[in-house]
Enzyme design. Structure first.
Site, short mmCIF file in Angstrom:
data_model
loop_
_atom_site.label_atom_id
_atom_site.label_comp_id
_atom_site.label_asym_id
_atom_site.label_seq_id
_atom_site.Cartn_x
_atom_site.Cartn_y
_atom_site.Cartn_z
N GLN A 73 -5.33 -1.66 9.35
CA GLN A 73 -5.18 -3.01 8.78
C GLN A 73 -5.84 -4.05 9.71
O GLN A 73 -5.60 -4.05 10.92
CB GLN A 73 -3.69 -3.33 8.59
CG GLN A 73 -3.39 -4.64 7.90
CD GLN A 73 -3.83 -4.70 6.45
OE1 GLN A 73 -3.90 -3.68 5.75
NE2 GLN A 73 -4.13 -5.87 5.96
N LYS A 128 0.85 -1.20 0.00
CA LYS A 128 0.00 0.00 0.00
C LYS A 128 0.88 1.25 0.00
O LYS A 128 0.63 2.20 -0.74
CB LYS A 128 -0.92 0.00 1.22
CG LYS A 128 -2.10 -0.96 1.07
CD LYS A 128 -2.83 -1.21 2.38
CE LYS A 128 -3.84 -2.33 2.18
NZ LYS A 128 -4.38 -2.89 3.41
N ASP A 171 -11.75 2.41 3.64
CA ASP A 171 -12.05 0.97 3.67
C ASP A 171 -13.55 0.71 3.53
O ASP A 171 -13.98 -0.42 3.35
CB ASP A 171 -11.60 0.40 5.02
CG ASP A 171 -10.52 -0.65 4.89
OD1 ASP A 171 -10.25 -1.10 3.77
OD2 ASP A 171 -9.97 -1.02 5.93
N1 GUN Z 1 -7.06 -7.09 5.69
C1 GUN Z 1 -7.22 -7.81 4.54
N2 GUN Z 1 -7.86 -7.07 3.61
C2 GUN Z 1 -8.10 -5.86 4.18
C3 GUN Z 1 -8.73 -4.67 3.71
O1 GUN Z 1 -9.22 -4.56 2.58
N3 GUN Z 1 -8.80 -3.66 4.62
C4 GUN Z 1 -8.29 -3.76 5.87
N4 GUN Z 1 -8.42 -2.71 6.69
N5 GUN Z 1 -7.70 -4.85 6.32
C5 GUN Z 1 -7.61 -5.90 5.48
#
Ligand code: GUN
Length: 294
Positions: free
Chosen positions: A98, A54, A121
């Protein structure tokens, strides 16, 4: 019949290039640099890989990237204080915590503390509710990616029979809403659903998001259907390494389906690209600018 492989890697790269173009435009015309803050608690290796990716891709798109790595023992109060600070920070337009968080922490309280305008998100109840109501909302990134991949095969999903296997907040539920917005006819299946094979056999669009390696088999699939595999499962190999497999038995399903996403190189690539889209959209909305062209 051998299915067309849906190339998530290329489609994601095109989307990132479009985002980078729009980021350059808003910076030039409005002096706005979209900023994304990612919060990682603990040192789960898979989460660390995602967060690094990211960070790199956010910077490559010309946006500001702020990483906050906190120890696994961090207190709920400390994490909430960080979120409050990011909510107030005018250089931050997107906040992503996350998941999964350590069990000790209350995920719901933490997600609810994020300013809905910065909730890239799409997990805050404000955005989930707006999406369910059919209103404009920040939607979760993986389901957004699934829709883009589906539309790379079918210009319109209207009237198609879709099945979503899995009902998580991150994928299954928001994907149901996005498919409804596309005027698809949607079935949502889960661990208590009866005769999954029969339900699947009616679907023109199959989305597998359960986290069970190679669960979806060839004899479940209607010939010619489009199969989107959201699963990322790490399996040990005989050589003592790990290999990635999806929720779909790719080798056999690709003999029946019309189009299919590989794992890796399918949906996974799209998630971060859609996160960049959401961050750009959030930044424009917060700054009172028109919706960007992506
Ligand atoms: N963990 C796995 N995929 C995601 C996601 O799309 N967003 C977040 N915040 N955590 C994740």
């Amino acid at each position: 019949m051998t299915a067309r492989i849906i190339d998530g890697k290329t489609i994601a790269a095109e989307l990132r290039a479009q985002v980078a173009g729009e980021v350059a435009r808003v910076r030039r015309d409005h002096g706005l640099t979209p900023g994304l803050a990612v919060v990682l608690v603990g040192n789960d290796p898979a989460s660390e890989v995602y967060v690094r990716s990211k960070h790199t891709q956010t910077q490559a798109a010309g946006m500001a990237s702020f990483e906050h790595k906190l120890p696994a023992e961090v207190s709920q109060e400390h994490l909430l204080a960080l979120i409050a600070k990011l909510n107030r920070d005018p250089t931050v337009h997107g906040i992503l915590v996350q998941l999964p968080l350590p069990k000790r922490l209350d995920t719901e309280t933490i997600i609810n503390a994020i300013d809905p305008a910065k909730d890239v998100d799409g997990l805050h109840p404000h955005n989930a509710g707006r999406l369910a109501g059919g209103f404009a909302a920040l939607a979760p990134c993986t389901p957004l990616g699934c829709i883009i991949l589906s539309k790379s095969v079918h210009t319109s999903l209207a009237g198609m029979n879709a099945i979503v296997i899995g009902r998580s907040n991150l994928v299954g539920r928001p994907l149901l809403q996005l498919l409804l917005n596309e005027n698809a006819t949607v079935t949502i299946a889960h661990s208590r659903s009866r005769d999954l094979a029969k339900l699947c056999a009616q679907a023109d669009l199959v989305y597998a998001a359960v986290g069970k390696p190679e669960m979806v088999r060839a004899d479940w699939i209607k010939p010619g259907a489009t199969v989107i595999d959201v699963g990322i499962n790490r399996l040990p190999t005989a050589a003592g390494k790990t290999k990635l497999v999806g929720d779909v038995a790719f080798a056999e399903v690709s003999q029946v389906a019309g189009a299919i996403t590989p794992v890796p190189g399918g949906v996974g690539q799209m998630t971060v690209a859609c996160l960049l889209v959401n961050t750009l959209r959030a930044a424009c909305a917060i700054a009172g600018l028109p919706k960007p062209a992506v």
